[in-house]
Motif scaffolding. Structure first.
Motif, PDB file in Angstrom:
ATOM      1  N   ASP A  70     -33.234  83.003 -38.899  1.00 33.25           N
ATOM      2  CA  ASP A  70     -33.507  83.564 -40.218  1.00 33.25           C
ATOM      3  C   ASP A  70     -33.644  85.083 -40.149  1.00 33.25           C
ATOM      4  OD1 ASP A  70     -35.961  83.761 -38.962  1.00 33.25           O
ATOM      5  OD2 ASP A  70     -37.031  82.486 -40.377  1.00 33.25           O
ATOM      6  N   ASN A  71     -33.254  85.668 -39.032  1.00 36.21           N
ATOM      7  CA  ASN A  71     -33.376  87.101 -38.816  1.00 36.21           C
ATOM      8  C   ASN A  71     -31.979  87.690 -38.609  1.00 36.21           C
ATOM      9  OD1 ASN A  71     -33.460  89.532 -37.158  1.00 36.21           O
ATOM     10  ND2 ASN A  71     -35.669  89.212 -37.055  1.00 36.21           N
ATOM     11  N   PRO A  72     -31.520  88.567 -39.510  1.00 32.91           N
ATOM     12  CA  PRO A  72     -30.169  89.134 -39.381  1.00 32.91           C
ATOM     13  C   PRO A  72     -29.918  89.850 -38.050  1.00 32.91           C
ATOM     14  CG  PRO A  72     -31.055  89.588 -41.555  1.00 32.91           C
ATOM     15  CD  PRO A  72     -32.181  89.006 -40.742  1.00 32.91           C
ATOM     16  N   ALA A  73     -30.924  90.553 -37.530  1.00 31.26           N
ATOM     17  CA  ALA A  73     -30.746  91.245 -36.252  1.00 31.26           C
ATOM     18  C   ALA A  73     -30.554  90.240 -35.112  1.00 31.26           C
ATOM     19  CB  ALA A  73     -31.946  92.154 -35.969  1.00 31.26           C
ATOM     20  N   ALA A  74     -31.278  89.127 -35.167  1.00 26.78           N
ATOM     21  CA  ALA A  74     -31.132  88.089 -34.143  1.00 26.78           C
ATOM     22  C   ALA A  74     -29.748  87.443 -34.229  1.00 26.78           C
ATOM     23  CB  ALA A  74     -32.231  87.040 -34.289  1.00 26.78           C
ATOM     24  N   GLY A  94     -24.540  80.846 -39.856  1.00 19.95           N
ATOM     25  CA  GLY A  94     -24.781  80.851 -41.291  1.00 19.95           C
ATOM     26  C   GLY A  94     -25.262  82.220 -41.729  1.00 19.95           C
ATOM     27  N   THR A  95     -24.839  82.641 -42.927  1.00 22.30           N
ATOM     28  CA  THR A  95     -25.311  83.906 -43.478  1.00 22.30           C
ATOM     29  C   THR A  95     -25.114  83.903 -44.989  1.00 22.30           C
ATOM     30  OG1 THR A  95     -25.233  86.321 -43.277  1.00 22.30           O
ATOM     31  CG2 THR A  95     -23.136  85.180 -43.207  1.00 22.30           C
ATOM     32  N   GLY A  96     -25.975  84.601 -45.697  1.00 24.78           N
ATOM     33  CA  GLY A  96     -25.839  84.699 -47.149  1.00 24.78           C
ATOM     34  C   GLY A  96     -26.139  83.392 -47.845  1.00 24.78           C
ATOM     35  N   MET A  97     -27.339  82.858 -47.610  1.00 23.45           N
ATOM     36  CA  MET A  97     -27.702  81.588 -48.241  1.00 23.45           C
ATOM     37  C   MET A  97     -29.043  81.665 -48.954  1.00 23.45           C
ATOM     38  SD  MET A  97     -28.631  79.607 -44.720  1.00 23.45           S
ATOM     39  CE  MET A  97     -27.397  80.423 -43.762  1.00 23.45           C
ATOM     40  N   ALA A  98     -29.649  82.818 -48.959  1.00 22.73           N
ATOM     41  CA  ALA A  98     -30.967  82.972 -49.570  1.00 22.73           C
ATOM     42  C   ALA A  98     -30.859  83.174 -51.077  1.00 22.73           C
ATOM     43  CB  ALA A  98     -31.702  84.152 -48.932  1.00 22.73           C
ATOM     44  N   GLY A  99     -31.989  83.141 -51.726  1.00 21.61           N
ATOM     45  CA  GLY A  99     -32.052  83.432 -53.147  1.00 21.61           C
ATOM     46  C   GLY A  99     -31.739  82.242 -54.038  1.00 21.61           C
ATOM     47  N   ILE A 100     -31.708  82.529 -55.328  1.00 16.01           N
ATOM     48  CA  ILE A 100     -31.500  81.477 -56.321  1.00 16.01           C
ATOM     49  C   ILE A 100     -30.084  81.524 -56.898  1.00 16.01           C
ATOM     50  CG2 ILE A 100     -33.937  81.261 -56.932  1.00 16.01           C
ATOM     51  CD1 ILE A 100     -33.348  83.080 -59.359  1.00 16.01           C
ATOM     52  N   VAL A 134     -29.953  76.770 -48.375  1.00 18.28           N
ATOM     53  CA  VAL A 134     -30.077  76.662 -46.918  1.00 18.28           C
ATOM     54  C   VAL A 134     -29.503  75.323 -46.450  1.00 18.28           C
ATOM     55  CG1 VAL A 134     -31.703  76.512 -44.992  1.00 18.28           C
ATOM     56  CG2 VAL A 134     -32.031  78.243 -46.771  1.00 18.28           C
ATOM     57  N   MET A 135     -29.845  74.248 -47.157  1.00 22.53           N
ATOM     58  CA  MET A 135     -29.379  72.922 -46.758  1.00 22.53           C
ATOM     59  C   MET A 135     -27.867  72.774 -46.949  1.00 22.53           C
ATOM     60  SD  MET A 135     -32.051  71.813 -45.499  1.00 22.53           S
ATOM     61  CE  MET A 135     -31.417  70.224 -45.029  1.00 22.53           C
TER      62      MET A 135
END
Length: 155
Positions: A70-74, A94-100, A134-135
């Protein structure tokens, strides 16, 4: 499975853990959950933080490298290190899955050989991580991993 963290109450809205597993190491809890579905599988766990210095050792036996940070740097560190040490191993991220935002924007992309990325690739999610997106992205990752295991490298 590799993770340094423990299950927190805030994880329960988007990660597959139970209330009884709060404060348990995530790798132990997830192994427990997976073996409830299939007690015949062998699962190796490492409770350690993934760093550039240990990627080579941790992923030596992996056929496919799968990321769920859940950390972009990681995420960037793992991609850089895995590409350096294991340029021929598939990497599923995975990337770009946060928010509503709309869940319909989540797709799997194949931006370069051996790299597969699930998400919309742009949502920063100032609103925070939301379980449905996320799911859905995790489902995309799981689907791609299954396809890779079966020898299908196209999305």
């Amino acid at each position: 499975m590799i993770d340094f963290d423990t299950v927190e109450l805030s994880n329960l809205n988007r990660q597959q853990f139970k209330l009884s597993q709060v404060d348990m190491p995530k790798v132990v809890a997830l192994k427990q959950n997976l073996q409830e579905f299939n007690p015949f599988i062998e699962i190796k766990i490492h409770q350690v933080k993934v760093t550039h210095d240990n990627v080579k050792e941790l992923f030596a036996d992996a056929d496919i490298i799968t990321e769920a940070f859940d950390n972009p740097a990681a995420k960037a560190m793992l991609l850089d290190a895995a590409s350096e040490f294991y340029p021929d191993k598939p990497i599923v991220m995975g990337t770009g899955m946060a928010g509503i935002h709309s869940s319909n924007t989540i797709v799997t992309k194949h931006p370069r050989e051996n790299l597969y990325i699930a998400g919309d690739g742009e949502s920063m999610g100032a609103e925070g991580l939301m379980a449905p997106r996320v799911m859905i992205a995790a489902g995309h990752e799981a689907n791609m991993i299954t396809r890779l295991i079966l020898g299908d490298t196209e999305i």
